[in-house]
Design a protein around this motif. Structure first.
Motif, PDB file in Angstrom:
ATOM      1  N   ARG A   6       6.317   5.658   0.125  1.00 45.79           N
ATOM      2  CA  ARG A   6       6.107   4.414   0.844  1.00 45.79           C
ATOM      3  C   ARG A   6       6.959   4.342   2.108  1.00 45.79           C
ATOM      4  NH1 ARG A   6       1.330   2.368   0.114  1.00 45.79           N
ATOM      5  NH2 ARG A   6       0.869   1.865  -2.056  1.00 45.79           N
ATOM      6  N   LEU A  12       4.850  -1.291   8.179  1.00 45.82           N
ATOM      7  CA  LEU A  12       3.728  -1.850   7.434  1.00 45.82           C
ATOM      8  C   LEU A  12       3.607  -3.318   7.820  1.00 45.82           C
ATOM      9  CD1 LEU A  12       4.308  -0.234   3.923  1.00 45.82           C
ATOM     10  CD2 LEU A  12       2.358   0.160   5.433  1.00 45.82           C
ATOM     11  N   TRP A  14       1.911  -6.733   7.639  1.00 45.59           N
ATOM     12  CA  TRP A  14       1.070  -7.545   6.739  1.00 45.59           C
ATOM     13  C   TRP A  14      -0.196  -7.999   7.436  1.00 45.59           C
ATOM     14  CZ3 TRP A  14       2.624  -8.957   1.671  1.00 45.59           C
ATOM     15  CH2 TRP A  14       1.866  -9.964   1.042  1.00 45.59           C
ATOM     16  N   LEU A  17      -3.081  -5.432   7.595  1.00 48.46           N
ATOM     17  CA  LEU A  17      -3.608  -4.913   6.338  1.00 48.46           C
ATOM     18  C   LEU A  17      -4.720  -5.803   5.803  1.00 48.46           C
ATOM     19  CD1 LEU A  17      -0.195  -4.047   4.634  1.00 48.46           C
ATOM     20  CD2 LEU A  17      -1.753  -2.457   5.769  1.00 48.46           C
ATOM     21  N   THR A  18      -5.668  -5.200   5.112  1.00 46.83           N
ATOM     22  CA  THR A  18      -6.717  -5.962   4.431  1.00 46.83           C
ATOM     23  C   THR A  18      -6.208  -6.426   3.075  1.00 46.83           C
ATOM     24  OG1 THR A  18      -7.649  -4.043   3.298  1.00 46.83           O
ATOM     25  CG2 THR A  18      -8.441  -4.491   5.549  1.00 46.83           C
ATOM     26  N   TRP A  19      -6.959  -7.347   2.446  1.00 49.66           N
ATOM     27  CA  TRP A  19      -6.467  -7.818   1.149  1.00 49.66           C
ATOM     28  C   TRP A  19      -6.468  -6.716   0.096  1.00 49.66           C
ATOM     29  CZ3 TRP A  19      -9.194  -7.586  -3.310  1.00 49.66           C
ATOM     30  CH2 TRP A  19     -10.592  -7.618  -3.255  1.00 49.66           C
ATOM     31  N   PRO A  20      -7.458  -5.791   0.063  1.00 51.84           N
ATOM     32  CA  PRO A  20      -7.326  -4.700  -0.925  1.00 51.84           C
ATOM     33  C   PRO A  20      -6.109  -3.807  -0.649  1.00 51.84           C
ATOM     34  CG  PRO A  20      -9.605  -4.891  -0.185  1.00 51.84           C
ATOM     35  CD  PRO A  20      -8.774  -5.719   0.742  1.00 51.84           C
ATOM     36  N   GLU A  21      -5.812  -3.586   0.633  1.00 53.27           N
ATOM     37  CA  GLU A  21      -4.651  -2.762   0.967  1.00 53.27           C
ATOM     38  C   GLU A  21      -3.346  -3.453   0.560  1.00 53.27           C
ATOM     39  OE1 GLU A  21      -6.654  -0.550   4.870  1.00 53.27           O
ATOM     40  OE2 GLU A  21      -5.435  -2.370   5.122  1.00 53.27           O
ATOM     41  N   ALA A  24      -3.058  -3.218  -3.248  1.00 50.07           N
ATOM     42  CA  ALA A  24      -2.652  -1.880  -3.678  1.00 50.07           C
ATOM     43  C   ALA A  24      -1.181  -1.629  -3.357  1.00 50.07           C
ATOM     44  CB  ALA A  24      -3.527  -0.826  -3.004  1.00 50.07           C
ATOM     45  N   LEU A  25      -0.747  -2.121  -2.199  1.00 46.80           N
ATOM     46  CA  LEU A  25       0.651  -1.939  -1.801  1.00 46.80           C
ATOM     47  C   LEU A  25       1.594  -2.638  -2.769  1.00 46.80           C
ATOM     48  CD1 LEU A  25       2.629  -0.933   0.426  1.00 46.80           C
ATOM     49  CD2 LEU A  25       2.297  -3.155   1.530  1.00 46.80           C
TER      50      LEU A  25
END
Length: 269
Positions: A6, A12, A14, A17-21, A24-25
């Motif tokens: 990571r 990174l 926020w 990023l998409t909600w699935p990403e 997963a994070l």
């Protein structure tokens, strides 16, 4: 311990990023987030009003890249009431508004699965409202670990640099050096030589607003600022804050005792 994969060379963000990403994070990472807190306020005749936000954003992006902890969108408004209406440019929140704003964000982070929140603050008088928000959130969500960290005090060497020219510093040598090095669009180099104003707070009992302590909104010696100083100070802030956050990612409370459950009273036999 968080997964070393990571740790990345890019922050990174926020908001990118998409909600699935994000899901997963959180599931595969340290379940942590960084919230940069700044302000929109006068910074003397030589620095832009977004100085605090620029610093918080820049520092947190670099720390995110080093640790793999996602960084939230910056808060660009803060508790700047002490800067008064003497100089145009300041847009201040009341302490109650800042407390409510951060607790609302914290509620949503908790329900998304975040369990460690690092509030990185670059405006001094945000500290008290942010501490109040911390108190509310950890009482509301058992096990929510929250730290309020001021960029000017992440380590002894950083603190010494910020306080070198004034105890009640503002738009001083340290802040000006940082902007010359990291956000030159916010700086007016031609005005540095005439922007110095001394600290008039030594020995005072009351906390006076800036209109009663400074002639131009500055406290300190921005005339001494240099790009080299700014680059060195920024590197120190990022390195020392990165070390602190890495340590915190493996920290747990000394006792695993529920907040909402009564237990035996050790004073009663």
């Amino acid at each position: 311990m968080p997964s070393t994969r990571r740790r990345t060379r890019s922050p990174l963000l926020w908001s990118h990023l998409t909600w699935p990403e994000i899901g997963a994070l959180i599931a595969d990472g340290p379940r942590s987030a960084i919230l940069p807190c700044g302000a929109t306020e006068q910074h003397g005749p030589h620095l832009g009003t977004g100085m605090d936000t620029a610093l918080a954003t820049d520092v947190c992006a670099a720390v995110s890249a080093a640790t793999g902890v996602p960084v939230l969108p910056s808060l660009s408004y803060g508790c700047s009431l002490g800067h008064s209406h003497r100089w145009p440019g300041t847009l201040a929140l009341s302490p109650q508004t800042l407390i409510a704003l951060v607790t609302d964000i914290g509620d949503w982070l908790w329900h998304a699965g975040i369990r460690r929140l690092f509030i990185v603050n670059s405006h001094v008088t945000n500290s008290a409202p942010l501490r109040c928000a911390l108190e509310v959130l950890r009482a509301r969500h058992d096990g929510f670990m929250i730290a309020v960290i001021n960029t000017a005090e992440v380590s002894p060497r950083v603190r010494e640099t910020f306080f070198a020219d004034a105890a009640d510093w503002h738009a001083n040598q340290a802040e000006t050096s940082l902007m010359l090095a990291r956000a030159s669009v916010l700086a007016r180099p031609k005005l540095l030589a005439t922007s110095d104003d001394p600290d008039r707070t030594t020995g005072l009992i009351f906390a006076h607003p800036v209109n009663r302590t400074s002639l131009n909104g500055v406290t300190g010696t921005p005339s001494r600022a240099t790009v080299a100083q700014g680059n060195r100070l920024f590197a120190w802030i990022v390195a020392d804050l990165t070390q602190t956050i890495r340590r915190a990612l493996s920290e747990n409370a000394p006792l695993d005792t529920p907040y909402f459950t009564n237990g035996p009273n050790p004073l009663v036999t």
